[in-house]
Scaffold this active site. Sequence first.
Site, PDB file in Angstrom:
ATOM      1  N   CYS A  83       3.306   5.047   3.425  1.00  0.00           N
ATOM      2  CA  CYS A  83       2.858   3.691   3.713  1.00  0.00           C
ATOM      3  C   CYS A  83       3.109   3.378   5.186  1.00  0.00           C
ATOM      4  O   CYS A  83       4.175   3.696   5.709  1.00  0.00           O
ATOM      5  CB  CYS A  83       3.631   2.711   2.826  1.00  0.00           C
ATOM      6  SG  CYS A  83       3.160   0.994   3.068  1.00  0.00           S
ATOM      7  N   HIS A  95      -2.199   1.335  -4.681  1.00  0.00           N
ATOM      8  CA  HIS A  95      -1.221   1.130  -3.603  1.00  0.00           C
ATOM      9  C   HIS A  95      -1.533  -0.171  -2.844  1.00  0.00           C
ATOM     10  O   HIS A  95      -0.633  -0.969  -2.579  1.00  0.00           O
ATOM     11  CB  HIS A  95      -1.262   2.346  -2.668  1.00  0.00           C
ATOM     12  CG  HIS A  95      -0.313   2.289  -1.517  1.00  0.00           C
ATOM     13  ND1 HIS A  95       0.753   3.150  -1.374  1.00  0.00           N
ATOM     14  CD2 HIS A  95      -0.271   1.464  -0.435  1.00  0.00           C
ATOM     15  CE1 HIS A  95       1.414   2.849  -0.261  1.00  0.00           C
ATOM     16  NE2 HIS A  95       0.813   1.835   0.333  1.00  0.00           N
ATOM     17  N   GLU A  96      -2.810  -0.370  -2.526  1.00  0.00           N
ATOM     18  CA  GLU A  96      -3.190  -1.536  -1.707  1.00  0.00           C
ATOM     19  C   GLU A  96      -3.139  -2.837  -2.515  1.00  0.00           C
ATOM     20  O   GLU A  96      -2.713  -3.868  -1.997  1.00  0.00           O
ATOM     21  CB  GLU A  96      -4.577  -1.333  -1.101  1.00  0.00           C
ATOM     22  CG  GLU A  96      -4.687  -0.120  -0.175  1.00  0.00           C
ATOM     23  CD  GLU A  96      -3.619  -0.070   0.896  1.00  0.00           C
ATOM     24  OE1 GLU A  96      -3.195  -1.133   1.401  1.00  0.00           O
ATOM     25  OE2 GLU A  96      -3.180   1.049   1.236  1.00  0.00           O
ATOM     26  N   HIS A 119       0.335  -4.030  -2.615  1.00  0.00           N
ATOM     27  CA  HIS A 119       0.709  -4.753  -1.386  1.00  0.00           C
ATOM     28  C   HIS A 119       0.358  -6.242  -1.507  1.00  0.00           C
ATOM     29  O   HIS A 119       1.142  -7.103  -1.114  1.00  0.00           O
ATOM     30  CB  HIS A 119      -0.051  -4.198  -0.175  1.00  0.00           C
ATOM     31  CG  HIS A 119       0.639  -3.050   0.513  1.00  0.00           C
ATOM     32  ND1 HIS A 119       1.918  -3.135   1.020  1.00  0.00           N
ATOM     33  CD2 HIS A 119       0.202  -1.800   0.814  1.00  0.00           C
ATOM     34  CE1 HIS A 119       2.245  -1.975   1.581  1.00  0.00           C
ATOM     35  NE2 HIS A 119       1.224  -1.143   1.465  1.00  0.00           N
TER      36      HIS A 119
HETATM   37 NI    NI Z   1       1.128   0.819   2.137  1.00  0.00          NI
END
Ligand code: NI
Length: 179
Positions: free
Chosen positions: A112, A154-155, A158
């Site tokens: 990341c 993953h995004e 976030h």
């Molecule tokens: Ni990331």
Amino acid sequence: MIAVTMDPLVGTAIRKVTRLGHPVLRAKGRELSAKEIKRPEIQRLIQEMAVTMVEYEGVGIAANQVGQGLSLFLMGLEKGSPRHPKGIPLTVVFNPKVRYAGEPSELDWEGCLSVPGLRGRVPRYGRLELSGLDHRGRAFKRAYEAFPARVVQHETDHLNGMVYLDRMPDLRTLGFLEG
Ligand code: NI
């Protein structure tokens, strides 16, 4: 959904990437209306996030990683990349919603931009359906699997204030990319 090419982006500002410890990374991103998405400052943010992602060799970038608490992420990867030879078309997603299929049983490495230098093994769903608004505020829906599905997870994490470390069942796999 495939929003911007790199060509018009020459001269666009590269943004500072927020690192783990900054509260914006732990906050949920605010959703935007189609009308807001069309505003020049949001269009500029998209372009700046695109060049920032490319500059730091990321596969995805979320708005809070450039300090903006908005529900927006980009992903993209050149064809022929060893990370995923098929590549990922440059994709802009506002207000993402994800429907998963099966179990989060695929374990693979992630890193990341906000946790520089580190990698760890993270379980993810192998398939999902992503819906949201594109760079012009138009609704879309698309299925993803394997590596691109991992990037979507993953995004979207976030944008819910999570990082991949929160998903790791075994922190002993965490390590620096360069020894
Ligand atoms: Ni990331």
